[in-house]
Design an enzyme around this catalytic site. Structure first.
Site, PDB file in Angstrom:
ATOM      1  N   HIS A 268      21.098  32.061  65.993  1.00 52.96           N
ATOM      2  CA  HIS A 268      21.858  30.555  66.470  1.00 52.96           C
ATOM      3  C   HIS A 268      21.270  29.575  65.494  1.00 52.96           C
ATOM      4  O   HIS A 268      21.550  29.564  64.305  1.00 52.96           O
ATOM      5  CB  HIS A 268      21.233  30.214  67.808  1.00 52.96           C
ATOM      6  CG  HIS A 268      21.661  29.192  68.563  1.00 52.96           C
ATOM      7  ND1 HIS A 268      22.964  28.678  68.340  1.00 52.96           N
ATOM      8  CD2 HIS A 268      21.504  28.647  69.706  1.00 52.96           C
ATOM      9  CE1 HIS A 268      23.244  27.631  68.911  1.00 52.96           C
ATOM     10  NE2 HIS A 268      22.411  27.313  69.822  1.00 52.96           N
ATOM     11  N   HIS A 307      30.857  34.062  63.624  1.00 52.10           N
ATOM     12  CA  HIS A 307      30.720  33.175  64.991  1.00 52.10           C
ATOM     13  C   HIS A 307      31.365  33.642  66.189  1.00 52.10           C
ATOM     14  O   HIS A 307      32.672  34.372  66.326  1.00 52.10           O
ATOM     15  CB  HIS A 307      31.366  31.705  64.809  1.00 52.10           C
ATOM     16  CG  HIS A 307      30.861  30.493  65.333  1.00 52.10           C
ATOM     17  ND1 HIS A 307      31.443  30.283  66.669  1.00 52.10           N
ATOM     18  CD2 HIS A 307      29.873  29.746  65.267  1.00 52.10           C
ATOM     19  CE1 HIS A 307      30.882  29.307  67.253  1.00 52.10           C
ATOM     20  NE2 HIS A 307      29.981  29.028  66.457  1.00 52.10           N
ATOM     21  N   ASP A 363      25.917  26.792  59.248  1.00 56.01           N
ATOM     22  CA  ASP A 363      24.597  27.295  58.774  1.00 56.01           C
ATOM     23  C   ASP A 363      24.589  27.833  57.109  1.00 56.01           C
ATOM     24  O   ASP A 363      23.557  27.877  56.731  1.00 56.01           O
ATOM     25  CB  ASP A 363      23.750  28.364  59.639  1.00 56.01           C
ATOM     26  CG  ASP A 363      23.483  27.631  60.781  1.00 56.01           C
ATOM     27  OD1 ASP A 363      22.942  26.430  60.764  1.00 56.01           O
ATOM     28  OD2 ASP A 363      23.321  28.037  61.843  1.00 56.01           O
TER      29      ASP A 363
END
Ligand code: ACO
Length: 435
Positions: A268, A307, A363
């Site tokens: 995450h 994702h 990210d």
């Protein structure tokens, strides 16, 4: 017969049931009446990791994962990132509408005047060891605020909730900055109420002996936009934890600590840190093909890729790439950027990633920016937690105010033994013997 129903025939009994369809969903409880006999419990739905289960109705954040669309309260993320401040977006997420000029002034004043921590909290933080990871310090200190504000347990009182929300949004940067200074061995810096939310955060991070800290405007805006992009993301892992923890009516400081704990994992919010470690490990463009092969062989994951919801692109990743160039214009490029760009290029042409719809997520590039600004990787997830606090608290508010919500409590399919006779201690077999 209404058209919005599902006909289900139970081949065990031959009975057919009509299940209403609303908003593209069926209600799990409607399946409970599908039974083989009166004492049968009824059908349950099995959905590990909630890949196809809506757990709430929400009007906060909209995502269309196939088209790469992200909207807060109906406003496209691109427009918010272009034109708004973080606190303006925080207000929008929390209250549902963009603030008017006087409303924004009041909101900024309120947040600015809740940024201080009690000296006891500061002393609590000083008690951590010199090498404590900043994310661990942040989570523990937020949890410790539940002892500073025990009255926050009155979660059914909207005014009380709003006070805790303001405190949390205001104090997260202070705790985050103190965690960072602690890891460097520097004295903590108190908030400066003359500065904006992000400039004040930068002040608490980096002020040394100068009488007044002046943030670089390009870096301050970059941080502001990064905060906007991370502010909410509907029912992600940490927000679901926030809702589940809050559903038992716990103190919100403990709920935010729970959500931040979920965020800290490498799958995450911890992925940004892992991306930098991965780029360090790859080290050169020449090593990329071998690395990609090891990912395809299932030996590791390509961090910052993939994702649960986005299956064409992550709109935040696209915006972050633009910010990266602005930041590198000030700081000089991050030497790992070329490896990241090449890695992305190779992966996006490879059938393994294309067929699984794996694209760079938020990210993939954020860590490169944070590193160029001067943060250590251990700090990256902390930078995610600060803005996401707004999303967590808004999801929490919505959950508490929703009459359909109850204490969160999934079901299970029990697969263990039953009704075993209890053996005396001399006759027990060690669990380790079967391992
Ligand atoms: N690298 C290599 N293969 C991957 C990756 C990856 N990063 N992500 C998914 N896959 C593969 C899986 O192995 C699986 O392959 P298979 O069908 O052959 O078994 C397939 O793609 C589907 O993946 P799932 O694991 O089912 O996808 P899920 O939705 O459960 O996971 C997640 C999403 C956790 C984000 C995953 O893509 C991942 O681990 N990515 C790397 C970590 C990361 O970047 N996390 C940040 C997410 S964004 C955020 O939280 C802010």
């Amino acid at each position: 017969m209404p058209s919005s129903t599902l006909s289900v025939t139970d081949n065990r009994t031959g009975k057919t049931y009509e299940v209403p369809i609303q908003d593209g969903t069926v209600r799990a409880m409607d399946f409970r009446k599908i039974k083989t006999s009166d004492d049968d419990f009824g059908l349950m739905l099995y959905d590990p990791a909630f890949t196809n289960t809506a757990s709430c109705r929400s009007n906060i954040t909209f995502i269309d994962g196939d088209r790469g669309i992200l909207e807060y309260r109906g406003y496209p993320i691109e427009q918010l990132a272009e034109s708004c401040t973080f606190l303006e977006v925080a207000y929008l997420i929390l209250f549902g509408e963009l603030p008017t000029a006087p409303e924004l002034d009041d909101w900024v004043y309120e947040i600015t005047h809740h940024t201080m921590l009690h000296e006891n909290t500061k002393k609590f933080m000083e008690g951590f060891r010199y090498d404590a990871p900043p994310m661990s310090m942040l989570i523990s200190t937020v949890a410790a605020l539940s002892a500073v504000y025990p009255d926050a347990t009155h979660v059914q009182d909207p005014a009380n909730r709003m006070l805790q929300i303001k405190r949390l949004i205001a104090k997260m940067p202070t705790i985050a900055a103190m965690s960072y200074r602690h890891s460097l061995g520097f004295p903590y810096v108190y908030p400066d109420n003359d500065l904006s939310y992000t400039e004040n955060f930068m002040n608490m991070l980096w002020k040394m002996v100068e009488p007044k800290y002046a943030a670089n405007p390009v870096l301050a805006r970059a941080l502001e936009v990064l905060f906007i992009l991370h502010a909410d993301h509907e029912q992600n892992c940490s927000s679901s934890v926030m809702r589940a923890a809050g559903s038992s009516r716990s103190n919100p400081y403990l709920c935010v600590a729970s959500a931040a704990s979920a965020l800290s994992g490498p799958l995450h919010g911890g992925a940004n840190e892992e991306v930098i470690r991965m780029l360090d490990e790859i080290d050169s463009e020449a090593a990329i093909p071998a690395y990609i092969e090891s990912v395809k062989a299932g030996k590791r994951k390509l961090m910052g890729f993939g994702h649960r919801v986005y299956k064409s692109f992550d709109p935040r990743a696209r915006l972050i790439k633009e910010i990266a160039h602005k930041v590198f214009g000030v700081t000089g490029s991050n030497p790992k950027l070329d490896i990241a760009l090449k890695l992305e290029q190779i992966a996006l042409q490879d059938d393994y990633f294309v067929s699984r719809k794996l694209y760079p997520n938020v990210d993939f590039y954020s860590g490169l920016i944070y590193q160029a600004i001067g943060f250590k990787p251990e700090m990256f997830t902390v930078l995610f937690a600060i803005p996401r606090t707004v999303g967590w608290l808004t999801q929490w508010q919505e959950m508490i105010s929703d009459p359909e919500q109850k204490i969160s409590r999934p079901r299970q399919i029990y697969t263990g033994a039953r009704q075993r006779p209890l053996p005396p201690i001399a006759k027990r077999e060690s669990a380790a013997s079967g391992a």
